[in-house]
Design an enzyme around this catalytic site. Structure first.
Site, mmCIF file in Angstrom:
data_model
loop_
_atom_site.group_PDB
_atom_site.id
_atom_site.type_symbol
_atom_site.label_atom_id
_atom_site.label_comp_id
_atom_site.label_asym_id
_atom_site.label_seq_id
_atom_site.Cartn_x
_atom_site.Cartn_y
_atom_site.Cartn_z
ATOM 1 N N TYR A 180 0.570 -1.375 0.417
ATOM 2 C CA TYR A 180 -0.128 0.309 -0.065
ATOM 3 C C TYR A 180 0.959 1.200 0.109
ATOM 4 O O TYR A 180 1.690 0.886 0.602
ATOM 5 C CB TYR A 180 -0.913 0.119 1.381
ATOM 6 C CG TYR A 180 -1.699 1.046 1.587
ATOM 7 C CD1 TYR A 180 -2.489 1.740 0.693
ATOM 8 C CD2 TYR A 180 -1.631 1.668 2.744
ATOM 9 C CE1 TYR A 180 -3.522 2.905 0.418
ATOM 10 C CE2 TYR A 180 -2.736 2.616 2.385
ATOM 11 C CZ TYR A 180 -3.560 3.230 1.536
ATOM 12 O OH TYR A 180 -4.125 4.255 1.454
ATOM 13 N N TYR A 190 -3.175 5.374 8.672
ATOM 14 C CA TYR A 190 -2.508 4.293 8.435
ATOM 15 C C TYR A 190 -1.053 3.782 9.942
ATOM 16 O O TYR A 190 0.012 3.611 9.434
ATOM 17 C CB TYR A 190 -1.786 3.796 7.458
ATOM 18 C CG TYR A 190 -2.004 2.693 6.887
ATOM 19 C CD1 TYR A 190 -2.481 1.599 6.063
ATOM 20 C CD2 TYR A 190 -0.122 2.211 6.316
ATOM 21 C CE1 TYR A 190 -2.459 0.535 5.470
ATOM 22 C CE2 TYR A 190 -0.145 0.879 6.208
ATOM 23 C CZ TYR A 190 -1.531 -0.204 5.730
ATOM 24 O OH TYR A 190 -0.822 -1.316 4.843
HETATM 25 N N1 LIG Z 1 -7.844 -3.580 2.152
HETATM 26 C C1 LIG Z 1 -6.611 -2.075 1.297
HETATM 27 O O1 LIG Z 1 -7.304 -1.169 1.266
HETATM 28 C C2 LIG Z 1 -5.511 -2.394 0.926
HETATM 29 C C3 LIG Z 1 -4.938 -1.532 0.058
HETATM 30 C C4 LIG Z 1 -3.608 -2.118 -0.744
HETATM 31 C C5 LIG Z 1 -3.022 -3.577 0.390
HETATM 32 N N2 LIG Z 1 -3.787 -3.988 0.825
HETATM 33 C C6 LIG Z 1 -2.953 -5.319 0.750
HETATM 34 O O2 LIG Z 1 -3.740 -6.464 0.869
HETATM 35 C C7 LIG Z 1 -3.202 -7.511 1.595
HETATM 36 C C8 LIG Z 1 -4.475 -8.555 1.795
HETATM 37 O O3 LIG Z 1 -5.459 -7.830 2.678
HETATM 38 P P1 LIG Z 1 -7.795 -7.234 2.296
HETATM 39 O O4 LIG Z 1 -7.322 -5.624 2.521
HETATM 40 O O5 LIG Z 1 -7.785 -8.449 1.209
HETATM 41 O O6 LIG Z 1 -7.797 -7.811 3.217
HETATM 42 P P2 LIG Z 1 -8.296 -9.378 4.009
HETATM 43 O O7 LIG Z 1 -8.801 -9.317 5.575
HETATM 44 O O8 LIG Z 1 -9.298 -10.053 3.346
HETATM 45 O O9 LIG Z 1 -6.572 -10.071 3.907
HETATM 46 C C9 LIG Z 1 -5.967 -10.332 5.196
HETATM 47 C C10 LIG Z 1 -6.448 -11.713 5.604
HETATM 48 O O10 LIG Z 1 -4.914 -11.594 6.630
HETATM 49 C C11 LIG Z 1 -5.195 -12.607 7.273
HETATM 50 N N3 LIG Z 1 -4.291 -12.932 8.807
HETATM 51 C C12 LIG Z 1 -4.211 -11.871 9.539
HETATM 52 N N4 LIG Z 1 -2.777 -11.898 10.415
HETATM 53 C C13 LIG Z 1 -2.209 -13.173 9.751
HETATM 54 C C14 LIG Z 1 -1.333 -13.875 10.321
HETATM 55 N N5 LIG Z 1 -0.897 -13.874 11.105
HETATM 56 N N6 LIG Z 1 -1.253 -15.362 9.638
HETATM 57 C C15 LIG Z 1 -2.199 -15.350 8.036
HETATM 58 N N7 LIG Z 1 -2.391 -14.267 7.940
HETATM 59 C C16 LIG Z 1 -3.175 -13.388 8.706
HETATM 60 C C17 LIG Z 1 -6.366 -12.420 7.931
HETATM 61 O O11 LIG Z 1 -6.914 -13.704 8.481
HETATM 62 C C18 LIG Z 1 -7.344 -11.983 6.988
HETATM 63 O O12 LIG Z 1 -7.465 -13.431 5.590
HETATM 64 C C19 LIG Z 1 -2.417 -6.611 2.921
HETATM 65 O O13 LIG Z 1 -1.437 -7.235 2.604
HETATM 66 C C20 LIG Z 1 -3.160 -5.352 3.215
HETATM 67 O O14 LIG Z 1 -2.090 -4.702 3.401
HETATM 68 C C21 LIG Z 1 -4.747 -3.605 0.842
#
Ligand SMILES: NC(=O)c1ccc[n+]([C@@H]2O[C@H](COP(=O)([O-])OP(=O)(O)OC[C@H]3O[C@@H](n4cnc5c(N)ncnc54)[C@H](O)[C@@H]3O)[C@@H](O)[C@H]2O)c1
Length: 297
Positions: A180, A190
């Protein structure tokens, strides 16, 4: 026609526990392209995820364009803050959610993948997980444990996966993670050291691309996604505002969908991207290119 063709490829998407986030959309896009897909799920979220699947609550979002339902070869338990079973403290090992799944460390997952698919049974690994125990605290207030916790779960976990899964990758394997823009520009709210974790993840993408490219012949890239109201993002507390702000100020004003990120992940994991490694690819409607908010009116 030039198609993304992942037939015969095996993928694992780590960080899927519902159908609202990027991981699910990536798993679906990989399956649309013909890959067989497994997922890895955090133990505290695993039972709920299995129930959602069992009860058909995700059937609509699982529907593929050929009419079939997206299905997973395997659903691995994974807590990405542990590299080996020995690293898991006793109180975690004996916790109800963990006791029933056994070794859910990154090494444990690698061993299960090896047992299920053989010594060279993997082509694609997607790291779509992050966690910052103090994400709501500004960096100025974050504790050492909170900061290191964010970096451990969200950045080191990727290094550990490349270490342990790189050797299982077939030729031309691909690693993709999700980052991100808070890594390089200030996003108020954040917090908890998550911005630092994403900066580490992006820097490590370049170094891992070099090292794992030379060692295993694999590629390592990261997608810098725009904001999406996933479960994890909702924990930040300001996600709706972030989504709104981007659609008001980005070059493209339609809201980012998880499918758009899924499609890019499928491309990056495919032979079409065989020349791309060590790169941060923005999938954010162009917001990263802006230097000033669009004036009202
Ligand atoms: N949603 C946004 O705005 C955004 C923007 C940019 C990047 N991201 C990144 O996208 C990726 C996915 O996130 P998302 O937003 O789709 O949410 P999401 O909730 O779908 O995915 C995050 C997942 O991480 C898992 N998780 C948390 N701690 C963990 C651990 N210790 N071991 C294994 N799994 C664990 C959670 O159970 C969840 O399934 C992340 O890296 C997030 O930082 C998200």
């Amino acid at each position: 026609m030039l198609n993304i063709d992942l037939r015969g490829k095996r993928a694992v998407v780590a960080g899927v526990a519902d159908d609202a986030g990027f991981g699910f959309a990536i798993a679906k896009a990989l399956a649309e392209a013909g890959a067989s897909v497994s997922v890895a799920t955090w133990p505290p979220a695993l039972n709920i995820f299995l129930k959602l699947l069992e009860r058909g609550k995700m059937d609509e979002s699982r529907r593929l364009s050929n009419g079939e339902l997206l299905s997973f070869d395997k659903i691995y338990p994974l807590d990405a803050v542990y590299d080996t079973y020995e690293d898991m403290p006793d109180d975690v090992r004996t916790n109800k959610r963990y006791a029933e799944v056994g070794d859910c460390s990154i090494d444990g997952m690698a061993q299960r993948i090896r047992a299920d698919f053989g010594e060279k049974g993997l082509d694609i690994l997607v790291h779509s997980l992050a966690n910052g125990p103090e994400v709501k605290k500004p960096l100025l207030e974050v504790s050492r444990a909170g900061y290191l916790g964010a970096v451990s779960a969200s950045a080191y976990s990727m290094i550990s996966m490349v270490q342990r899964l790189g050797p299982l990758m077939r030729e031309h394997g691909s690693f993709v993670s999700l980052t991100y823009m808070a890594s390089e520009r200030v996003i108020p709210g954040y917090g908890g050291g998550m911005s630092s974790a994403k900066a580490a993840l992006e820097s490590d993408t370049r170094t891992l691309a070099f090292e794992a490219g030379r060692t295993h012949g694999v590629r390592v890239n990261t997608i810098s996604a725009g904001p999406l109201a996933s479960r994890a993002a909702s924990a930040i507390g300001i996600i709706e505002k972030m989504v709104e702000y981007v659609s008001q100020n980005a070059p493209l004003t339609s809201k980012l969908t998880a499918e758009e990120v899924g499609n890019v992940a499928a491309f990056l994991s495919s032979p079409l991207a065989s020349g791309i490694t060590g790169t941060t690819v923005y999938v954010d409607k162009g917001y990263h290119a802006m230097g000033m908010a669009v004036p009202p009116g």
